[in-house]
Motif scaffolding. Sequence first.
Motif, PDB file in Angstrom:
ATOM      1  N   LEU A 134      -2.508 -17.012   3.913  1.00 27.68           N
ATOM      2  CA  LEU A 134      -1.319 -16.275   3.459  1.00 27.68           C
ATOM      3  C   LEU A 134      -0.215 -17.228   2.998  1.00 27.68           C
ATOM      4  O   LEU A 134       0.416 -17.001   1.958  1.00 27.68           O
ATOM      5  N   VAL A 135       0.028 -18.282   3.774  1.00 27.65           N
ATOM      6  CA  VAL A 135       1.049 -19.270   3.401  1.00 27.65           C
ATOM      7  C   VAL A 135       0.670 -19.951   2.088  1.00 27.65           C
ATOM      8  O   VAL A 135       1.513 -20.145   1.204  1.00 27.65           O
ATOM      9  N   LYS A 136      -0.584 -20.301   1.957  1.00 28.23           N
ATOM     10  CA  LYS A 136      -1.050 -20.968   0.732  1.00 28.23           C
ATOM     11  C   LYS A 136      -0.884 -20.066  -0.487  1.00 28.23           C
ATOM     12  O   LYS A 136      -0.385 -20.494  -1.536  1.00 28.23           O
ATOM     13  N   GLN A 137      -1.283 -18.810  -0.352  1.00 25.05           N
ATOM     14  CA  GLN A 137      -1.182 -17.869  -1.473  1.00 25.05           C
ATOM     15  C   GLN A 137       0.268 -17.626  -1.875  1.00 25.05           C
ATOM     16  O   GLN A 137       0.607 -17.625  -3.061  1.00 25.05           O
ATOM     17  N   SER A 138       1.128 -17.400  -0.894  1.00 23.01           N
ATOM     18  CA  SER A 138       2.532 -17.120  -1.198  1.00 23.01           C
ATOM     19  C   SER A 138       3.234 -18.351  -1.762  1.00 23.01           C
ATOM     20  O   SER A 138       4.077 -18.238  -2.666  1.00 23.01           O
ATOM     21  N   THR A 139       2.871 -19.550  -1.284  1.00 23.93           N
ATOM     22  CA  THR A 139       3.480 -20.780  -1.788  1.00 23.93           C
ATOM     23  C   THR A 139       3.078 -21.046  -3.231  1.00 23.93           C
ATOM     24  O   THR A 139       3.921 -21.411  -4.065  1.00 23.93           O
ATOM     25  N   THR A 140       1.793 -20.885  -3.537  1.00 22.52           N
ATOM     26  CA  THR A 140       1.347 -21.115  -4.915  1.00 22.52           C
ATOM     27  C   THR A 140       1.971 -20.110  -5.880  1.00 22.52           C
ATOM     28  O   THR A 140       2.362 -20.470  -6.996  1.00 22.52           O
ATOM     29  N   LEU A 141       2.085 -18.856  -5.441  1.00 26.69           N
ATOM     30  CA  LEU A 141       2.702 -17.843  -6.299  1.00 26.69           C
ATOM     31  C   LEU A 141       4.173 -18.164  -6.547  1.00 26.69           C
ATOM     32  O   LEU A 141       4.651 -18.096  -7.686  1.00 26.69           O
ATOM     33  N   TYR A 160      14.376 -14.180  -3.654  1.00 31.37           N
ATOM     34  CA  TYR A 160      14.835 -13.538  -2.423  1.00 31.37           C
ATOM     35  C   TYR A 160      14.074 -12.231  -2.156  1.00 31.37           C
ATOM     36  O   TYR A 160      13.701 -11.945  -1.017  1.00 31.37           O
ATOM     37  N   LEU A 161      13.835 -11.442  -3.201  1.00 25.68           N
ATOM     38  CA  LEU A 161      13.079 -10.208  -3.040  1.00 25.68           C
ATOM     39  C   LEU A 161      11.676 -10.497  -2.493  1.00 25.68           C
ATOM     40  O   LEU A 161      11.139  -9.745  -1.675  1.00 25.68           O
ATOM     41  N   PHE A 162      11.104 -11.607  -2.939  1.00 22.26           N
ATOM     42  CA  PHE A 162       9.781 -12.020  -2.465  1.00 22.26           C
ATOM     43  C   PHE A 162       9.828 -12.301  -0.965  1.00 22.26           C
ATOM     44  O   PHE A 162       8.929 -11.921  -0.217  1.00 22.26           O
ATOM     45  N   SER A 163      10.897 -12.948  -0.491  1.00 22.28           N
ATOM     46  CA  SER A 163      11.023 -13.281   0.929  1.00 22.28           C
ATOM     47  C   SER A 163      11.204 -12.026   1.783  1.00 22.28           C
ATOM     48  O   SER A 163      10.759 -11.970   2.927  1.00 22.28           O
ATOM     49  N   VAL A 164      11.891 -11.014   1.239  1.00 25.09           N
ATOM     50  CA  VAL A 164      12.101  -9.756   1.966  1.00 25.09           C
ATOM     51  C   VAL A 164      10.755  -9.094   2.273  1.00 25.09           C
ATOM     52  O   VAL A 164      10.546  -8.548   3.364  1.00 25.09           O
ATOM     53  N   ILE A 165       9.836  -9.156   1.317  1.00 32.09           N
ATOM     54  CA  ILE A 165       8.503  -8.586   1.515  1.00 32.09           C
ATOM     55  C   ILE A 165       7.694  -9.444   2.485  1.00 32.09           C
ATOM     56  O   ILE A 165       6.918  -8.938   3.302  1.00 32.09           O
ATOM     57  N   LEU A 166       7.891 -10.778   2.442  1.00 25.77           N
ATOM     58  CA  LEU A 166       7.101 -11.682   3.277  1.00 25.77           C
ATOM     59  C   LEU A 166       7.458 -11.612   4.757  1.00 25.77           C
ATOM     60  O   LEU A 166       6.593 -11.844   5.614  1.00 25.77           O
ATOM     61  N   LEU A 167       8.722 -11.309   5.091  1.00 26.81           N
ATOM     62  CA  LEU A 167       9.152 -11.352   6.494  1.00 26.81           C
ATOM     63  C   LEU A 167       8.320 -10.442   7.399  1.00 26.81           C
ATOM     64  O   LEU A 167       7.752 -10.915   8.400  1.00 26.81           O
ATOM     65  N   PRO A 168       8.210  -9.147   7.102  1.00 28.70           N
ATOM     66  CA  PRO A 168       7.372  -8.307   7.976  1.00 28.70           C
ATOM     67  C   PRO A 168       5.896  -8.682   7.913  1.00 28.70           C
ATOM     68  O   PRO A 168       5.163  -8.522   8.897  1.00 28.70           O
ATOM     69  N   LEU A 169       5.472  -9.208   6.775  1.00 28.47           N
ATOM     70  CA  LEU A 169       4.075  -9.610   6.606  1.00 28.47           C
ATOM     71  C   LEU A 169       3.755 -10.804   7.499  1.00 28.47           C
ATOM     72  O   LEU A 169       2.765 -10.801   8.246  1.00 28.47           O
ATOM     73  N   PHE A 170       4.589 -11.840   7.474  1.00 31.59           N
ATOM     74  CA  PHE A 170       4.412 -13.003   8.343  1.00 31.59           C
ATOM     75  C   PHE A 170       4.464 -12.595   9.820  1.00 31.59           C
ATOM     76  O   PHE A 170       3.656 -13.046  10.633  1.00 31.59           O
ATOM     77  N   ALA A 171       5.459 -11.756  10.166  1.00 30.20           N
ATOM     78  CA  ALA A 171       5.624 -11.337  11.562  1.00 30.20           C
ATOM     79  C   ALA A 171       4.375 -10.629  12.082  1.00 30.20           C
ATOM     80  O   ALA A 171       3.927 -10.874  13.212  1.00 30.20           O
ATOM     81  N   SER A 172       3.804  -9.763  11.266  1.00 28.15           N
ATOM     82  CA  SER A 172       2.614  -9.014  11.667  1.00 28.15           C
ATOM     83  C   SER A 172       1.401  -9.933  11.818  1.00 28.15           C
ATOM     84  O   SER A 172       0.642  -9.818  12.787  1.00 28.15           O
ATOM     85  N   VAL A 173       1.223 -10.854  10.874  1.00 30.51           N
ATOM     86  CA  VAL A 173       0.082 -11.777  10.914  1.00 30.51           C
ATOM     87  C   VAL A 173       0.170 -12.687  12.140  1.00 30.51           C
ATOM     88  O   VAL A 173      -0.829 -12.938  12.831  1.00 30.51           O
ATOM     89  N   ILE A 174       1.374 -13.191  12.439  1.00 34.13           N
ATOM     90  CA  ILE A 174       1.574 -14.062  13.599  1.00 34.13           C
ATOM     91  C   ILE A 174       1.273 -13.305  14.890  1.00 34.13           C
ATOM     92  O   ILE A 174       0.597 -13.813  15.796  1.00 34.13           O
ATOM     93  N   LYS A 175       1.773 -12.073  14.992  1.00 36.34           N
ATOM     94  CA  LYS A 175       1.584 -11.264  16.199  1.00 36.34           C
ATOM     95  C   LYS A 175       0.104 -10.985  16.455  1.00 36.34           C
ATOM     96  O   LYS A 175      -0.363 -11.027  17.600  1.00 36.34           O
ATOM     97  N   LYS A 176      -0.654 -10.727  15.387  1.00 39.34           N
ATOM     98  CA  LYS A 176      -2.060 -10.363  15.535  1.00 39.34           C
ATOM     99  C   LYS A 176      -2.988 -11.574  15.521  1.00 39.34           C
ATOM    100  O   LYS A 176      -4.203 -11.431  15.716  1.00 39.34           O
ATOM    101  N   GLY A 177      -2.429 -12.769  15.272  1.00 39.41           N
ATOM    102  CA  GLY A 177      -3.243 -13.979  15.265  1.00 39.41           C
ATOM    103  C   GLY A 177      -4.214 -14.031  14.104  1.00 39.41           C
ATOM    104  O   GLY A 177      -5.304 -14.614  14.214  1.00 39.41           O
ATOM    105  N   GLU A 178      -3.840 -13.424  12.993  1.00 42.05           N
ATOM    106  CA  GLU A 178      -4.718 -13.406  11.817  1.00 42.05           C
ATOM    107  C   GLU A 178      -4.581 -14.692  11.006  1.00 42.05           C
ATOM    108  O   GLU A 178      -3.854 -15.610  11.386  1.00 42.05           O
ATOM    109  N   ASP A 179      -5.265 -14.761   9.872  1.00 41.37           N
ATOM    110  CA  ASP A 179      -5.331 -15.984   9.056  1.00 41.37           C
ATOM    111  C   ASP A 179      -3.992 -16.264   8.377  1.00 41.37           C
ATOM    112  O   ASP A 179      -3.692 -15.713   7.319  1.00 41.37           O
ATOM    113  N   LEU A 180      -3.193 -17.145   8.989  1.00 41.19           N
ATOM    114  CA  LEU A 180      -1.884 -17.487   8.461  1.00 41.19           C
ATOM    115  C   LEU A 180      -1.977 -18.535   7.359  1.00 41.19           C
ATOM    116  O   LEU A 180      -1.207 -18.531   6.398  1.00 41.19           O
TER     117      LEU A 180
END
Length: 499
Positions: A295-302, A272-292
């Motif tokens: 990020l998804v691959k790295q967070s999923t493997t971890l 759950y702590l991991f997801s708390v950090i990911l929420l603003p990170l995902f939101a920012s990447v989506i808004k800026k159209g960066e390489d999602l």
Amino acid sequence: MNNRFLKNIIFLLFVNLLVKPFWILGIDRIVQNLVGDASYGTYLAIFNFSYLFYIILDIGLTNFNSKNIAQNNHLLTKHFVGINQAKILLSFIYFIIIFLIGWLIGYNTEQLKLLAIVGFNQVLLSFILYVRSNIAALLLFKTDSILSVLDRILMILICSFLLWSGLFPQNNFSIYWFVYSQTISYLITLVVAIAIVLRHTNKLKFKFNFPFILMIIKKSLPYALLVLLMSFYNRLEPVLIERILPQDISAVQAGIYAKAYRLFDAGNNISYLFSVILLPLFASVIKKGEDLQSLVKQSTTLMLTMTCIIAVVCIFYSKNLMELLYPRNENELVEIYNIRITESSRILQILMGSFVSISITYIFGTLLTANGNLKQLNIVAAIGVITNLTLNFIFIPIFEAKGAAFTSLCVQFVTCAIQFFIAKRIFNLKLGRAFWLSISSFIILLIAATASLKSLNIHWIYTLLISSLSGIIIAFITKTLDFKELKNLLFASVNHIKK
């Protein structure tokens, strides 16, 4: 600036990983050993029942406030009074609902008394989280990190005093002492948090603003529905065990389930702590159209690496862990003890499958939340609730607590799979064959290594530790983990949280 935020993230993770697992596996576990499976099982069922309706206390107010105050610090004085008034009103509604439903499902006078105290604790916790959202919005991250564990630290101190001071006989320890220690800890934490916020506000004006309350509630309803549905399919099992099974075994079975669930809960806190950090990170990447994709691959493997190591180790060493955590009481018959330990170890094995699924849900559920796909998430959650109720009413009467664990496994797997495919379609995710091959190789080798080590004529604690270390090594050998990608993920998190 980077160093400041990196230190704050590390500090937050450190204090939570140090304090909360100690509370769950230390104090909470010892209390169950002292009060017995039946008494603790009743408490767990009532606690989970009260938690099912927790969202009524908040309906998204905390999330709304956190975002709003972070962008407009000057609104803190105005909103602090208005939102607190809304939460007081919601607290009355919450108590009416839990007592009405508790009475309808057959809670007796003693159970309703315990529900009143536990419900009051939920109200206090709700206010603490709201007040903390103001502190985080003011960028007082270290202060918020300390407050995030202050209640647990106080509970540990109070319960330690009750358990080991010698002034109170352990054989007379009551579940009510445990619950009241939570009440005192929450009250102290709330007072401290309010005092910190008041230092950053101007003169407060206590004026009831119903249109403001109504506006916030309307904005929060989709999120509130999602949390309510997710609470139901994540927390329903102990409640149904205690209600569905015959009265002479229901509380004991809920207690047996609680023994296994405790390790699941400790691991779930990390995810759950991991997801708390990911929420603003995902939101920012989506808004800026960066390489999602990356990020998804790295967070999923971890996440998969961490959860699979924990799950496989717990599955192979389930009985050893249960015997270590729950030694036999001198008044307990050996045969009954062995039966309960065997049952709880099998439940733990099943719940570890749920643990992997729910941890992956934190990735893709968080991704969909960041993108605003609340409608899809609500549909998935509704499917989870229907599946949970259907399977529990089938399996609990037949398999008792093990049936509830199996239901949890099915529900978490189904909701995880659906969320993955929704995210895959919306974001056109392509993880690639190499990704799935490395994950499969990692899991197969991890299972083989753990099974081989367990068969050695060495004390199980040593082989458990070696198995865990081997899992990390295997993850790098199979390229499931990569040092460079982990470094990039860490600094990306710091940079986006900073912004």
